[in-house]
Design a protein around this motif. Structure first.
Motif, PDB file in Angstrom:
ATOM      1  N   PRO A 301       0.859  -1.259   0.021  1.00  8.93           N
ATOM      2  CA  PRO A 301       0.042   0.119   0.082  1.00  8.93           C
ATOM      3  C   PRO A 301       0.925   1.300   0.089  1.00  8.93           C
ATOM      4  O   PRO A 301       0.304   2.345  -0.497  1.00  8.93           O
ATOM      5  N   THR A 302       2.230   1.356   0.530  1.00 11.56           N
ATOM      6  CA  THR A 302       2.933   2.214   0.623  1.00 11.56           C
ATOM      7  C   THR A 302       3.770   2.521  -0.723  1.00 11.56           C
ATOM      8  O   THR A 302       4.451   3.671  -0.866  1.00 11.56           O
ATOM      9  N   GLY A 303       3.532   1.707  -1.559  1.00  8.26           N
ATOM     10  CA  GLY A 303       4.269   2.009  -2.977  1.00  8.26           C
ATOM     11  C   GLY A 303       5.930   2.070  -2.933  1.00  8.26           C
ATOM     12  O   GLY A 303       6.385   1.455  -2.078  1.00  8.26           O
ATOM     13  N   PHE A 304       6.179   3.049  -3.590  1.00 12.86           N
ATOM     14  CA  PHE A 304       7.758   3.135  -3.754  1.00 12.86           C
ATOM     15  C   PHE A 304       8.197   3.898  -2.600  1.00 12.86           C
ATOM     16  O   PHE A 304       9.550   4.157  -2.598  1.00 12.86           O
ATOM     17  N   ASN A 305       7.655   4.201  -1.585  1.00 12.59           N
ATOM     18  CA  ASN A 305       7.894   4.837  -0.340  1.00 12.59           C
ATOM     19  C   ASN A 305       8.155   3.815   0.839  1.00 12.59           C
ATOM     20  O   ASN A 305       8.549   4.061   1.868  1.00 12.59           O
ATOM     21  N   THR A 306       8.120   2.495   0.496  1.00 12.91           N
ATOM     22  CA  THR A 306       8.295   1.185   1.385  1.00 12.91           C
ATOM     23  C   THR A 306       9.685   1.089   1.580  1.00 12.91           C
ATOM     24  O   THR A 306      10.279   0.885   0.932  1.00 12.91           O
ATOM     25  N   PRO A 307       9.813   1.191   2.975  1.00  9.75           N
ATOM     26  CA  PRO A 307      11.385   0.909   3.230  1.00  9.75           C
ATOM     27  C   PRO A 307      11.954  -0.912   3.018  1.00  9.75           C
ATOM     28  O   PRO A 307      10.785  -1.335   3.197  1.00  9.75           O
ATOM     29  N   PHE A 308      13.044  -1.166   2.959  1.00  8.51           N
ATOM     30  CA  PHE A 308      13.503  -2.514   2.828  1.00  8.51           C
ATOM     31  C   PHE A 308      15.008  -2.399   3.332  1.00  8.51           C
ATOM     32  O   PHE A 308      15.707  -1.645   3.398  1.00  8.51           O
TER      33      PHE A 308
END
Length: 574
Positions: A301-308
């Motif tokens: 849901p947070t798309g390209f703002n998702t941390p990894f």
């Protein structure tokens, strides 16, 4: 049951008695003379470092969960050590330090170790001098150094001689900094010079239940009136977080084994390459796990703002997933590590979005600068992995000197002469991109994933790119609120409620308009297209091909790289 008290001993009662005869095999024994006496005295001198210590002193060391220096040597290597500079004076001058050469996995390594069973491992003028000679010899012969520090500091009865001994060792170790790498293990309780000396080394490894620092808790209590434990003053948690210790481990054995493991990634000196180890892990291995990681992150849901966690990518690229992280407990928004790719040692410098969006602050900038400079000095190629929204702004960072820390990182990257590749994983914004090993700062190759978002600014950049459109949208808000309010009042709604509902409706509309502009900004500018068109990026790489593409390009650059010292001698960061 026997009533006799059994005295503990470290000797094996089943061992045959040691009887050394100084005769030639087959020789008919004759009357012994001065020659045999000289041989006996010589043998006693050779054995003196090991056999002159009381069993009680060794037991005290073991009671504190510490090994003797000789036991530590056995953990480093099964080969017999070549002990050098055996100067033990009448008053045991020089006896509290053991120096020599070890063979570790076929490599010559200079070593020193404090013998805490003699004078608490303290330093006097004699063993300070022999320590300096060891460092000088290591630099001249081009071999690395391992130090085992377990010292109460300068030997007080020696007076200024102990301080001179430390000063001589300080100077010699500094002069080989940048010539040969050194690994320092911290054992026991070290203060003053016992802390300064090892921190001059390339890497410091600290186990649990140890202390080193400027002064001990007693001095802090007497000077500042502050009660503090050794653990809270100079334990591994403190030094691991500050970067004074590069690695923190569970115990002495783990520290010594970590030193051997770390040594396998390091060259002997500044004009050679790190050892190449043939691998059965094929360079063409597909990195499907990286594809899975990014797919799950960016489709969330947070798309390209998702941390990894970028460590997973490093692991998948390295031979058999093995890598060695440096300063893992400090500034986790950046990961610095040694690994192997196709058998060749490589240094990884990666932004870690799992911590603070990978933003670069004072600590991570200095952490990166020091690691990059070390790799540059010792001919280790570098792979940078970029995924950062920029330098961390704010009053605290400015007060701590983020400009200077960022400049240190930039200087270290600009100075790199070893082969270096930049891989852009996702975000590459502003000054962080401009100072992070791109083509203008000297990169040999810049690659990018299709998920790359290369731009001057992040989503806030829409404020500048679409300034006129945003002005029109926002200037329409008051009229829309007024119109909506009038419509609701005309329909019989209370004036205050009508205005509140109209404002909420217009706020939702404004949010939708700004979101649409954000998406438009990302589609038009936050992508790799412009970078490819301008040549800022050489080519895109699919996540499943990362190991092969990075490995083949690294092999190409290494085939055309000649290891050498960097200009004149360049010192490591302190």
């Amino acid at each position: 049951m026997s009533k006799n008290i059994i005295k503990p001993t470290l000797e094996n009662p089943l061992d045959p008695p040691v009887n050394v005869e100084f005769t030639i095999p087959g020789e008919i024994p004759g009357r012994k003379g001065p020659y045999e006496e000289a041989m006996k005295e010589g043998h006693e001198l050779i054995e003196r470092p090991i056999r002159s210590v009381d069993v009680g002193q060794i037991e005290k060391q073991h009671f504190k969960q510490r090994m003797t220096v000789w036991e530590r040597i056995r953990v480093l290597t099964s080969e017999n050590p070549n002990i050098l500079f055996q100067n033990w004076g009448k008053n045991l001058d020089g006896a509290s330090l053991v120096t020599g050469i070890l063979s570790i996995n076929g490599r010559d390594v200079a070593f020193y170790g404090h013998d805490f069973t003699v004078r608490a491992g303290s330093i006097d003028a004699t063993n300070g001098s022999k320590l300096a000679r060891l460092f000088t010899m290591a630099g001249e012969q081009g071999i690395p150094v391992i130090g085992m520090n377990d010292s109460a500091g300068a030997f007080v009865p020696a007076g200024v001689g102990g301080l001179d001994g430390y000063a001589e060792a300080f100077t010699a170790l500094r002069k080989i900094s940048g010539v040969v790498p050194s690994i320092m293990c911290m054992f026991g309780f070290n203060a003053g010079g016992g802390s300064y000396l090892p921190r001059q080394g390339s890497f410091v490894i600290q186990p649990e239940d140890t202390f080193f620092g400027l002064t001990g808790p007693g001095v802090v209590k007497s000077v500042l009136g502050e009660d503090i434990s050794p653990e809270d003053l100079g334990g591994p948690k403190v030094h691991g977080a500050s970067g004074v210790a590069d690695l923190t481990v569970q115990d002495e054995t783990a520290a010594l084994r970590a030193a051997v493991h770390l040594l396998s990634y390091l060259p002997d000196n500044n004009h050679s390459m790190a050892p190449v180890i043939k691998t059965s892990d094929p360079l063409e291995r597909k990195t499907w796990e990286i594809n899975t990681l990014l797919k799950k992150a960016f489709n969330s849901p947070t798309g390209f703002n998702t941390p990894f966690d970028v460590s997973i990518i490093i692991q998948q690229i390295c031979d058999h997933g093995d890598y060695f992280e440096i300063q893992p407990n400090r500034a986790r928004e950046a990961v610095t590590a040694f690994g192997r790719l196709g058998g060749n040692v490589v240094g990884f410098v990666a932004n870690n979005s799992a911590v603070a969006s990978g933003q670069i602050d004072c600590d991570s900038a200095v952490k990166i600068a020091r690691f990059v400079r070390f790799c540059n000095i010792y001919n280790i190629p570098l792979i940078f992995m970029e995924d950062t929204t920029g330098f961390l702004p704010g009053r605290e960072q400015e007060a701590r000197g983020i400009v200077q820390a960022g400049r240190s990182m930039l200087d270290a990257i600009v100075d790199v002469r070893t082969p270096r590749i930049l891989l852009i994983l996702r975000n590459a914004f502003g000054g962080a991109y401009a100072s992070y090993n791109n083509y203008p700062t000297g990169a040999d190759l810049v690659l990018a994933l299709p998920t790359t978002r290369l731009a001057v600014m992040g989503p806030a950049g829409k404020e500048f790119v679409y300034k006129n459109e945003l002005r029109k949208i926002r200037s329409a808000v008051p009229a829309m609120v007024q119109e909506g309010t009038q419509q609701r009042i005309g329909a019989g709604m209370n004036g205050a409620e009508a205005k509140k509902e109209a404002e909420a409706e217009v706020a939702d509309w404004l949010k939708q308009q700004e979101t649409a502009l954000n998406l438009r900004y990302e589609k038009e500018l936050m992508n790799p297209k412009e970078g490819l068109a301008l040549g800022s990026i050489s080519s895109l790489v699919m996540p499943t091909d990362l190991r092969e593409v990075l490995g083949r390009n690294l092999n190409f650059f290494l085939r055309h790289y000649q290891p050498s010292a960097w200009q004149s001698v360049q010192r490591e960061f302190h």
